[in-house]
Write a protein that holds these residues in place. Structure first.
Motif, PDB file in Angstrom:
ATOM      1  N   GLN A 127      -6.196   9.498   0.332  1.00 11.18           N
ATOM      2  CA  GLN A 127      -6.747   9.695   1.557  1.00 11.18           C
ATOM      3  C   GLN A 127      -7.477   8.368   1.999  1.00 11.18           C
ATOM      4  O   GLN A 127      -7.090   8.058   3.020  1.00 11.18           O
ATOM      5  N   GLN A 128      -7.841   7.704   1.075  1.00 12.14           N
ATOM      6  CA  GLN A 128      -8.432   6.388   1.507  1.00 12.14           C
ATOM      7  C   GLN A 128      -7.477   5.549   2.024  1.00 12.14           C
ATOM      8  O   GLN A 128      -7.478   4.672   2.997  1.00 12.14           O
ATOM      9  N   MET A 175       0.737  -1.331  -0.064  1.00 14.71           N
ATOM     10  CA  MET A 175      -0.026  -0.040  -0.010  1.00 14.71           C
ATOM     11  C   MET A 175       0.761   1.325  -0.235  1.00 14.71           C
ATOM     12  O   MET A 175       0.461   2.212  -0.739  1.00 14.71           O
ATOM     13  N   GLN A 176       1.934   1.066   0.631  1.00 12.87           N
ATOM     14  CA  GLN A 176       2.729   2.226   0.788  1.00 12.87           C
ATOM     15  C   GLN A 176       3.365   2.807  -0.655  1.00 12.87           C
ATOM     16  O   GLN A 176       3.569   3.650  -1.152  1.00 12.87           O
ATOM     17  N   GLU A 177       3.871   1.530  -1.263  1.00 15.24           N
ATOM     18  CA  GLU A 177       4.244   1.777  -2.860  1.00 15.24           C
ATOM     19  C   GLU A 177       3.067   2.412  -3.708  1.00 15.24           C
ATOM     20  O   GLU A 177       3.460   3.311  -4.356  1.00 15.24           O
ATOM     21  N   GLN A 178       2.008   1.856  -3.527  1.00 17.76           N
ATOM     22  CA  GLN A 178       0.853   2.369  -4.354  1.00 17.76           C
ATOM     23  C   GLN A 178       0.443   3.952  -3.807  1.00 17.76           C
ATOM     24  O   GLN A 178       0.275   4.460  -4.767  1.00 17.76           O
ATOM     25  N   LEU A 179       0.918   4.009  -2.611  1.00 21.55           N
ATOM     26  CA  LEU A 179       0.686   5.481  -2.131  1.00 21.55           C
ATOM     27  C   LEU A 179       1.807   6.505  -2.727  1.00 21.55           C
ATOM     28  O   LEU A 179       1.316   7.525  -3.349  1.00 21.55           O
ATOM     29  N   GLU A 180       2.830   6.028  -2.976  1.00 21.50           N
ATOM     30  CA  GLU A 180       3.897   6.766  -3.516  1.00 21.50           C
ATOM     31  C   GLU A 180       3.682   6.975  -4.959  1.00 21.50           C
ATOM     32  O   GLU A 180       3.779   8.019  -5.542  1.00 21.50           O
TER      33      GLU A 180
END
Length: 135
Positions: free
Chosen positions: A106-107, A20-25
């Motif tokens: 945000q989600q 999720m962190q990668e996706q967020l970046e």
């Protein structure tokens, strides 16, 4: 054992969080690109036709070009398909994209926060079990 199941659950959650962190970046990067595009479209509004502009070729290389039309841009609508849009419609399109990206961002952040709490709970349970095991 309960201990081992919890450890597995813990590791799964950690892995999910990393993904999720990668996706967020990626989403943040994309949102910044879109934001820059909005600025670019807004700048075009004040540029006269025939003006000399720098066109990015990539890797920090630019070409000098003469602006033939400052009221229309071409947007990629997926794959090899492109369409012409006036500046207002291009800006609306970009702003919608940016809103969607920020919402997703945000989600993801909220989901990650929940996971962080789950991780902490599992950690506490594991510690409690280890302490009970030591008694």
């Amino acid at each position: 054992s309960m201990d081992r199941e919890m450890m597995q659950q813990y590791q799964q959650l950690q892995q999910q969080m990393e993904e999720m962190q990668e996706q967020l970046e990626q989403i943040k990067e994309r949102a910044e690109e879109v934001e820059q595009a909005v600025e670019g479209v807004e700048e075009l509004e004040s540029v006269e036709e025939g003006s000399e502009v720098l066109v990015p070729i990539g890797a920090g290389v630019y070409a000098f070009a003469e602006l033939k039309d400052s009221e229309t841009v071409v947007t990629n609508v997926g794959g090899e398909a492109f369409e012409e849009r006036d500046l207002d419609s291009a800006r609306e399109l970009l702003e919608d994209q940016e809103t969607q990206l920020r919402d997703t961002e945000q989600q993801l952040e909220e989901d990650m926060e929940e996971m962080q709490q789950q991780l902490q709970q599992i950690q506490m349970q594991i510690q409690q079990q280890q302490q009970q095991g030591e008694q």
